[in-house]
Design an enzyme around this catalytic site. Structure first.
Site, PDB file in Angstrom:
ATOM      1  N   GLU A 119      12.431 -17.034  13.729  1.00 54.99           N
ATOM      2  CA  GLU A 119      13.826 -17.423  13.489  1.00 54.99           C
ATOM      3  C   GLU A 119      14.116 -17.516  11.994  1.00 54.99           C
ATOM      4  O   GLU A 119      15.193 -17.127  11.534  1.00 54.99           O
ATOM      5  CB  GLU A 119      14.144 -18.777  14.155  1.00 54.99           C
ATOM      6  CG  GLU A 119      14.274 -18.704  15.665  1.00 54.99           C
ATOM      7  CD  GLU A 119      15.262 -17.630  16.125  1.00 54.99           C
ATOM      8  OE1 GLU A 119      16.319 -17.491  15.499  1.00 54.99           O
ATOM      9  OE2 GLU A 119      14.951 -16.920  17.094  1.00 54.99           O
ATOM     10  N   SER A 205      -2.705  -4.611   5.229  1.00 51.33           N
ATOM     11  CA  SER A 205      -1.936  -3.856   6.227  1.00 51.33           C
ATOM     12  C   SER A 205      -2.386  -2.430   6.498  1.00 51.33           C
ATOM     13  O   SER A 205      -2.194  -1.956   7.607  1.00 51.33           O
ATOM     14  CB  SER A 205      -0.469  -3.804   5.818  1.00 51.33           C
ATOM     15  OG  SER A 205       0.184  -4.925   6.319  1.00 51.33           O
ATOM     16  N   HIS A 334       7.191  -5.429  17.602  1.00 49.17           N
ATOM     17  CA  HIS A 334       6.036  -5.213  16.735  1.00 49.17           C
ATOM     18  C   HIS A 334       6.082  -6.154  15.529  1.00 49.17           C
ATOM     19  O   HIS A 334       5.105  -6.808  15.181  1.00 49.17           O
ATOM     20  CB  HIS A 334       5.989  -3.751  16.273  1.00 49.17           C
ATOM     21  CG  HIS A 334       4.996  -3.523  15.179  1.00 49.17           C
ATOM     22  ND1 HIS A 334       3.638  -3.556  15.394  1.00 49.17           N
ATOM     23  CD2 HIS A 334       5.163  -3.302  13.852  1.00 49.17           C
ATOM     24  CE1 HIS A 334       3.012  -3.350  14.252  1.00 49.17           C
ATOM     25  NE2 HIS A 334       3.911  -3.206  13.296  1.00 49.17           N
ATOM     26  N   SER A 335       7.229  -6.193  14.889  1.00 48.33           N
ATOM     27  CA  SER A 335       7.436  -7.074  13.737  1.00 48.33           C
ATOM     28  C   SER A 335       8.934  -7.320  13.649  1.00 48.33           C
ATOM     29  O   SER A 335       9.706  -6.815  14.483  1.00 48.33           O
ATOM     30  CB  SER A 335       6.943  -6.407  12.444  1.00 48.33           C
ATOM     31  OG  SER A 335       7.842  -5.362  12.076  1.00 48.33           O
TER      32      SER A 335
HETATM   33  C1  LIG Z   1      -2.844   3.660   7.646  1.00 47.35           C
HETATM   34  C2  LIG Z   1      -1.595   3.129   8.250  1.00 47.35           C
HETATM   35  N1  LIG Z   1      -0.790   3.926   8.945  1.00 47.35           N
HETATM   36  C3  LIG Z   1       0.344   3.453   9.502  1.00 47.35           C
HETATM   37  C4  LIG Z   1       0.699   2.140   9.314  1.00 47.35           C
HETATM   38  C5  LIG Z   1       1.989   1.614   9.942  1.00 47.35           C
HETATM   39  N2  LIG Z   1       1.665   0.724  11.047  1.00 47.35           N
HETATM   40  C6  LIG Z   1       1.616  -0.607  10.893  1.00 47.35           C
HETATM   41  S1  LIG Z   1       1.193  -1.399  12.286  1.00 47.35           S
HETATM   42  C7  LIG Z   1       1.077   0.028  13.157  1.00 47.35           C
HETATM   43  C8  LIG Z   1       0.703   0.018  14.618  1.00 47.35           C
HETATM   44  C9  LIG Z   1      -0.661  -0.527  14.885  1.00 47.35           C
HETATM   45  O1  LIG Z   1      -0.854  -0.724  16.253  1.00 47.35           O
HETATM   46  P1  LIG Z   1      -2.107  -1.459  16.831  1.00 47.35           P
HETATM   47  O2  LIG Z   1      -3.317  -1.125  16.053  1.00 47.35           O
HETATM   48  O3  LIG Z   1      -2.162  -1.191  18.284  1.00 47.35           O
HETATM   49  O4  LIG Z   1      -1.832  -3.016  16.563  1.00 47.35           O
HETATM   50  P2  LIG Z   1      -0.693  -3.963  17.151  1.00 47.35           P
HETATM   51  O5  LIG Z   1       0.454  -3.909  16.174  1.00 47.35           O
HETATM   52  O6  LIG Z   1      -0.332  -3.452  18.488  1.00 47.35           O
HETATM   53  O7  LIG Z   1      -1.255  -5.327  17.178  1.00 47.35           O
HETATM   54  C10 LIG Z   1       1.377   1.125  12.338  1.00 47.35           C
HETATM   55  C11 LIG Z   1       1.404   2.515  12.801  1.00 47.35           C
HETATM   56  C12 LIG Z   1      -0.159   1.327   8.548  1.00 47.35           C
HETATM   57  N3  LIG Z   1       0.074   0.041   8.345  1.00 47.35           N
HETATM   58  N4  LIG Z   1      -1.299   1.836   8.031  1.00 47.35           N
END
Ligand SMILES: Cc1ncc(C[n+]2csc(CCOP(=O)(O)OP(=O)(O)O)c2C)c(N)n1
Ligand SMILES: [Mg+2]
Length: 443
Positions: A119, A205, A334-335
């Site tokens: 929030e 990240s 996701h975020s």
């Molecule tokens: C190398 C890289 N590529 C793409 C991203 C963008 N990105 C951030 S989170 C995400 C998805 C990750 O999914 P998952 O590993 O299943 O974790 P969850 O968010 O589901 O917990 C992506 C593609 C990133 N942070 N780093």
């Protein structure tokens, strides 16, 4: 059963060694492991048997490709059913009332903190946030099974692990608000926590970078004979990165005390698992690396606890990595930069939220034992919300870190170019003072 037999066979692949004895006859000894125990087998090189050093196998005289589904349908280990009833009493970890209440309180406190910080972001008070909704069982069950000295590498959705280790609400808030109390001195985006005292490596990240780092750390621990393990959390999406392969293979070949903990929550942002991989999820990959693997119900905190505890015990005792795939569901977006209604249905989310939630499952368990009722729930909700709100208000009022801290902690001695950038920053701030709320920053 066929799948289990296949797994066992694949786990025993090993290396060969050639020795020459006194009569100059070549003998081969093939080394392999059965349940972690090193075995050797000798055979005469003149026999019609494959002698390639890269595989232990037999010759066949017909052409057949191995089906990808040789390893498929890996079962999901669970202890409780959805109503919180223990299915097989011999699997009940028999935790004390105090321990179980602590699990529940940590899971719900995390949930409350998530709501308030989510929030806050919507109101523009913080820049970004990621909730952990629906994955509370994977965090608490695994964290509780570790030794506090074990080193944690997280991805970004494991705040409950840090909370379980004792990271205070004040520091969660300080990190998300980038206040002067933040251990990272306000230099990271929200949710990129880290705490040296709690053996929790700072989140970064870029996906999967923590996986080879964890392999390296576990290798160092093995060499130190430190009686410690490393746990490395990652999502099923991150498991598609090349770094995941590097980390899995290094830790298996170097025989490191490491628990790979995959949170398979069904999505990598908007990519569902059926677009993320073929094959039977992440657990199916373990045998290919020669790793012991298990799939657990991540919404069953006791199943996660049992699997992690046993993996941790054996990882340290036998110096080998384990792979745990915890099946769960990301209930939140996701975020705060994502709107998941664009790619999944409300019904789907509601199912997990209302019918298969790790918190309600544990609550059923506690209620059945007379450990928890409506009154306790109401009092705890009120108390936990108050604690979160107090921490939040404190962080919001607190000053920001001194601007000079932007430049510290990377080099032991600051290089000239950074000195120059720092001076340029201060000249800029002096010149455009009216645009910068410098009184909000520590002096
Ligand atoms: C190398 C890289 N590529 C793409 C991203 C963008 N990105 C951030 S989170 C995400 C998805 C990750 O999914 P998952 O590993 O299943 O974790 P969850 O968010 O589901 O917990 C992506 C593609 C990133 N942070 N780093
Ligand atoms: Mg995911």
């Amino acid at each position: 059963m066929a799948a289990v037999g296949g797994l066992r066979r694949l786990c025993t692949v090993g290396l060969g060694a050639v020795y020459r004895n006194k009569t100059s006859k070549i003998y081969q000894y093939r080394s392999f492991r059965v349940n972690g125990v090193l075995q050797q087998q000798s055979f005469d090189s003149l026999e019609e048997k494959p002698q390639f050093p890269g595989a232990s196998a037999e010759f066949v005289d017909h052409l057949e490709f191995i089906q990808p589904n040789v390893i498929s349908g890996i079962p999901v280990y669970r202890v409780m059913d959805r109503q919180g009833q223990i299915i097989n009493p011999s699997e009940d970890p028999q935790l004390s009332k105090e321990t179980v209440l602590n699990f529940y309180q940590k899971m719900t406190l995390l949930n409350t903190m998530d709501r308030i910080l989510y929030e806050s972001q919507r109101q523009g008070r913080i820049s970004f946030y990621m909730t952990n909704y629906g994955e509370e069982g994977t965090h608490v069950g695994s964290a509780a099974a570790l030794d506090p000295n074990d080193l944690v590498f997280g991805q970004y959705r494991e705040a409950g692990v840090l909370m379980f280790r004792g990271f205070p609400l004040d520091l969660f808030m300080a990190q998300c608000y980038a206040s002067a109390d933040d251990l990272g001195k306000g230099r990271q985006m929200p949710v990129h926590y880290g705490c040296k005292d709690l053996n929790f490596v700072t989140i970064s990240s870029p996906l999967a970078t923590q996986i080879p780092q964890a392999a390296g750390a576990a290798y160092a621990m093995k060499r130190e004979n430190a009686n410690r393990a490393v746990i490395c959390y990652f999502g099923e999406g991150a498991a598609s990165e090349g770094d995941a392969h590097a980390g899995f293979n290094f830790s298996a070949t170097l025989e490191c005390p490491l628990i790979f903990f995959c949170r398979n929550n069904g999505y990598a942002i908007s990519t569902p698992t059926n677009e993320q991989y073929r094959g039977d999820g992440i657990a199916a990959r373990g045998p290919g690396y020669g790793m012991l693997s298990i799939r657990v119900d991540g919404n069953d905190v006791f199943a996660v606890y049992n699997a992690t505890k046993e993996a941790r015990r054996r990882a340290v005792a036998e110096n080998q990595p384990f792979l745990i795939e915890a099946m769960t569901y990301r209930i939140g977006h996701h975020s705060t930069s994502d709107d998941s209604s664009a790619y999944r249905s409300v019904d789907e989310v509601n199912y997990w939220d209302k019918q298969d939630h790790p918190i309600s499952r544990l609550r059923h368990y506690m209620t059945a034992r007379g450990w928890w009722g409506e009154e306790e729930e109401r009092a705890w909700r009120k108390q936990s919300r108050k604690r979160v709100m107090e921490a939040f208000e404190k962080a919001e009022k607190r000053q920001k870190p001194h601007p000079d801290l932007l430049f510290s902690d990377v080099y032991l001695e600051m290089p000239l170019r950074l000195e120059k950038q720092k001076e340029a920053m201060w000249r800029h701030l002096e010149q455009y003072r009216e645009h910068y709320p410098l009184d909000l920053y520590e002096k």
